[in-house]
Design an enzyme around this catalytic site. Structure first.
Site, PDB file in Angstrom:
ATOM      1  N   HIS A 170       0.818  -1.211   0.000  1.00 50.29           N
ATOM      2  CA  HIS A 170       0.000   0.000   0.000  1.00 50.29           C
ATOM      3  C   HIS A 170       0.853   1.263   0.000  1.00 50.29           C
ATOM      4  CE1 HIS A 170       0.835  -0.489   4.361  1.00 50.29           C
ATOM      5  NE2 HIS A 170       0.844   0.835   4.348  1.00 50.29           N
TER       6      HIS A 170
ATOM      7  N   HIS B  43       5.424   6.341  -0.758  1.00 50.42           N
ATOM      8  CA  HIS B  43       6.223   5.132  -0.971  1.00 50.42           C
ATOM      9  C   HIS B  43       5.407   3.882  -0.711  1.00 50.42           C
ATOM     10  CE1 HIS B  43       6.747   6.169   3.352  1.00 50.42           C
ATOM     11  NE2 HIS B  43       6.519   4.870   3.496  1.00 50.42           N
TER      12      HIS B  43
END
Length: 295
Positions: free
Chosen positions: A126, A242
């Protein structure tokens, strides 16, 4: 007229003799079609593992400690974009983790992959749109409705991101370090726009923002930007987004950071990671809020 009884063997024999000879089965030259993929909502039904303890027991979680203590009436909440890599993508990511992890004869910290569970089940990856925050019981429905309306009214369309960097980054408490893939800024700036919606909605419920700078005693705080401390005054947080691939309880040494910086990422640069919804996990319930569809 009386009925005539037959033994089981006789009736079976006569039945078989009265039937036409069986035809030889033909081989099906058409391959059986593969099963359709599971709907995206299926993964949300099993997003949480079974709770084995209501107390913080690091031995149950590889030495990790709970960032937010369990309190009755508090609901841990996280907003994020979810990605289930395909088979080929998983292979590439596993190779990157292997090259970034322990080296024989070195006292390097243990690196734990986030690609699979301890039982071998694939785990979703995620991009976070919030910190781990807390909502009270009475806030859950109001918060979900507010977030759904904000995303719907924003007309943010589904988008792709492309990985471009690899580095170590810690959580806010510096209790864990994560091996992460940085991503390029997507077209139409979807990540920054969703982050602003998330931060604004969280602020209405008294929760802190993610990545946003704040004034503390007249000084501007800093956020982690690809391993460097950088004071951000604008609205572009592209360098902060990220995808975490692995984690460690120990801070990576300079040598370990240099090893990561030297990993060949050319194969990952070809990846396109698509997102078409925002996930809101409140307790063990996951809501999926769709983004607009691209034409």
């Amino acid at each position: 007229m009386p009925l005539v009884q037959y033994s089981d063997s006789e009736s079976d024999s006569e039945s078989r003799s009265s039937l036409p000879p069986a035809k030889k089965p033909r081989h099906n030259i058409n391959p059986v079609p593969s099963l359709p993929p599971l709907p995206a909502s299926f993964h949300s039904l099993y997003a949480s593992s079974t709770r084995v303890s209501v107390q913080d027991d690091p031995s149950l979680h590889g030495g990790r400690t709970r960032v937010i203590p369990h309190v009755e009436g508090n609901w841990p909440t996280h907003l994020y974009l979810e990605w289930y890599p395909g088979k080929d993508e998983l292979s590439l990511l596993a190779d990157v983790i292997s090259k970034s992890g322990n080296v024989p004869d070195e006292k390097a910290p243990t690196v734990h992959s986030l690609l699979h569970s301890d039982l071998g089940a694939q785990l979703p990856l995620h991009i976070s749109l919030s910190r781990p925050v807390i909502l009270r019981t009475k806030q859950r429905v109001l918060f979900t409705e507010a977030l759904q309306k904000a995303i719907h009214d924003s007309h943010v369309l589904s988008f792709d991101v492309q990985p471009d960097t690899l580095y170590w980054s810690s959580n806010y408490e510096k209790t864990r370090w994560f091996l992460v893939l940085g991503v390029q800024r997507p077209s139409h700036d979807g990540l920054n726009r969703l982050l602003k919606l998330s931060n604004d909605t969280l602020a209405r419920f008294g929760q802190p923002p993610l990545y946003a700078t704040a004034s503390t005693q007249g000084k501007q705080t800093s956020v982690s930007l690809r391993g460097k401390s950088s004071s951000l005054s604008g609205e572009d947080f592209s360098g902060c987004f990220h995808i975490s691939l692995a984690w460690s309880l120990s801070e990576p040494s300079l040598k370990e950071r240099e090893r990561v910086a030297g990993v060949d990422l050319r194969a990952l640069h070809e990846m396109r990671v698509g997102f078409d919804s925002v996930k809101a996990k409140i307790g063990n319930i996951v809501s999926s809020i769709p983004l607009g569809k691209r034409s």
